[in-house]
Design a protein around this motif. Structure first.
Motif, short mmCIF file in Angstrom:
data_model
loop_
_atom_site.label_atom_id
_atom_site.label_comp_id
_atom_site.label_asym_id
_atom_site.label_seq_id
_atom_site.Cartn_x
_atom_site.Cartn_y
_atom_site.Cartn_z
N GLU B 111 0.83 -1.21 0.00
CA GLU B 111 0.00 0.00 0.00
C GLU B 111 0.86 1.26 0.00
O GLU B 111 0.38 2.35 -0.29
N GLU B 112 2.15 1.13 0.36
CA GLU B 112 2.99 2.30 0.53
C GLU B 112 3.45 2.84 -0.81
O GLU B 112 4.06 2.14 -1.60
N GLY B 113 3.15 4.15 -1.02
CA GLY B 113 3.41 4.78 -2.31
C GLY B 113 4.88 4.80 -2.67
O GLY B 113 5.24 4.67 -3.84
N ASN B 114 5.76 4.99 -1.66
CA ASN B 114 7.17 5.14 -2.00
C ASN B 114 7.98 3.87 -1.73
O ASN B 114 9.20 3.93 -1.61
N ASP B 115 7.31 2.76 -1.63
CA ASP B 115 8.02 1.49 -1.46
C ASP B 115 8.72 1.14 -2.78
O ASP B 115 8.06 0.94 -3.80
N PRO B 116 10.07 1.06 -2.77
CA PRO B 116 10.77 0.83 -4.04
C PRO B 116 10.40 -0.50 -4.71
O PRO B 116 10.46 -0.63 -5.93
N MET B 117 9.97 -1.47 -3.90
CA MET B 117 9.58 -2.76 -4.48
C MET B 117 8.36 -2.60 -5.40
O MET B 117 8.13 -3.44 -6.28
N ASN B 118 7.60 -1.54 -5.18
CA ASN B 118 6.40 -1.35 -6.00
C ASN B 118 6.71 -1.01 -7.45
O ASN B 118 5.82 -1.02 -8.30
N ARG B 119 7.98 -0.70 -7.72
CA ARG B 119 8.37 -0.49 -9.12
C ARG B 119 8.16 -1.77 -9.93
O ARG B 119 8.13 -1.74 -11.15
N LEU B 120 8.10 -2.90 -9.21
CA LEU B 120 7.91 -4.18 -9.90
C LEU B 120 6.47 -4.68 -9.79
O LEU B 120 6.16 -5.82 -10.12
N ALA B 121 5.58 -3.78 -9.33
CA ALA B 121 4.19 -4.16 -9.10
C ALA B 121 3.53 -4.67 -10.38
O ALA B 121 2.66 -5.54 -10.34
#
Lengths: 151, 143
Positions: B111-121
């Motif tokens: 849910e965290e907007g600035n979580d770098p792992m989310n670049r691979l979402a």
């Protein structure tokens, strides 16, 4: 996210089609063949290692041959148990064995389409960072088997 | 199709070729039948960055295993893990048993907007989930 061609351009120090994101560390890969690269990196407590980075059509993998073989260890059971304990303790990535007894560390993930949204530059930094952390931890754990192995 | 909710995950699994029954077991867990085997699927609890698929692949009574047999079981699981993509092997040893577990993790956006792992979402989608499930099914037929 980036195409495979852009990621490959970045790895060999060329300008990708789209500008690189700010703050991206420098990573250098040596082309081996096709979409495969040799990625030299350093691991604390181990020294320089070379990982193979595979940018396959539907999978990205960093495969590191470790400088240890099963035959170097007297207590195979304890060795396998330590590798598996590390596998349980760390998300993504794993220790595995080649048939010839070479110990591998592999971190891989399915990708998107090569010509569109394939992977992300920072994802490769993540794979490398994970390998450095976990291999260093493995070296410490395997030191515990000293006297039965190569250390 | 991107997978963004636990409901998306249930739908995606039911559409995978290798999956039979899907039984929901709470808000973030379900059991999927993969080629006849029970695979436990966890939505971000074991690892908040991952959909985690876990299967107890080999279960033996500890008393029935010699140290050499236990070593051979672990060796084979670690060798298969080099041959198949995305699958790791580890073990549990509850009293009286020895269990080899295989596990795969697919990156899951948080849910965290600035979580770098989310670049691979964007990689968390039906296609990749089914590929991982299929690889796990292949591994299970070999172990």
């Amino acid at each position: 996210m980036a195409t495979r061609a852009d990621i490959e351009a970045w790895l060999v120090g060329q300008e990708p089609g789209e500008p690189l994101p700010q703050g991206l560390p420098v990573v250098r890969g040596i082309p081996v063949n096709g979409h495969r690269f040799l990625l030299p990196f350093n691991v604390e407590g181990v020294g320089p290692l070379g990982g193979q980075l595979w940018l396959d059509d539907d999978n990205i993998a960093l495969i590191v041959e470790l400088p240890w073989r099963v035959s170097d260890f007297g207590d195979e059971i304890r060795l396998f148990e330590v590798l598996m304990e590390l596998n349980k303790g760390y998300g993504f990535g794993r220790f595995a064995l080649e048939d010839n007894g070479t110990i591998l560390y592999i971190v891989d993930q399915p990708t998107g389409r090569p010509d569109r949204e394939y992977f992300d530059y920072f994802g490769i930094i993540f794979l490398l960072g994970l390998a450095q952390t976990v291999i260093s931890r493995a070296a410490q754990r395997l030191q515990g088997l000293r006297g039965q192995g190569p250390f | 199709m991107p997978i963004r909710t636990f409901q998306d995950l249930q739908r995606a699994l039911r559409e995978c070729r290798d999956v039979g029954l899907v039984v929901v077991q709470g808000e973030a867990n379900l059991v999927a039948q993969v080629r006849g085997r029970a695979v436990f699927v966890d939505w971000g609890r074991i690892n908040r960055h991952a959909i985690t698929l876990t299967c107890p692949a080999i279960v033996r009574r500890a008393a029935d295993l010699s140290p050499q047999q236990w070593a051979e079981i672990m060796r084979k699981a670690l060798q298969l893990s080099a041959q198949y993509r995305w699958i790791k092997a580890f073990f549990e040893r509850p009293p009286e048993a020895a269990v080899v577990i295989i596990q795969a993790q697919l990156m899951l956006p948080t849910e965290e907007g600035n979580d770098p792992m989310n670049r691979l979402a964007f990689l968390c989608d039906n296609t990749n989930l089914c590929k991982v499930v299929s690889e796990m099914g292949n591994f299970l037929t070999q172990i």
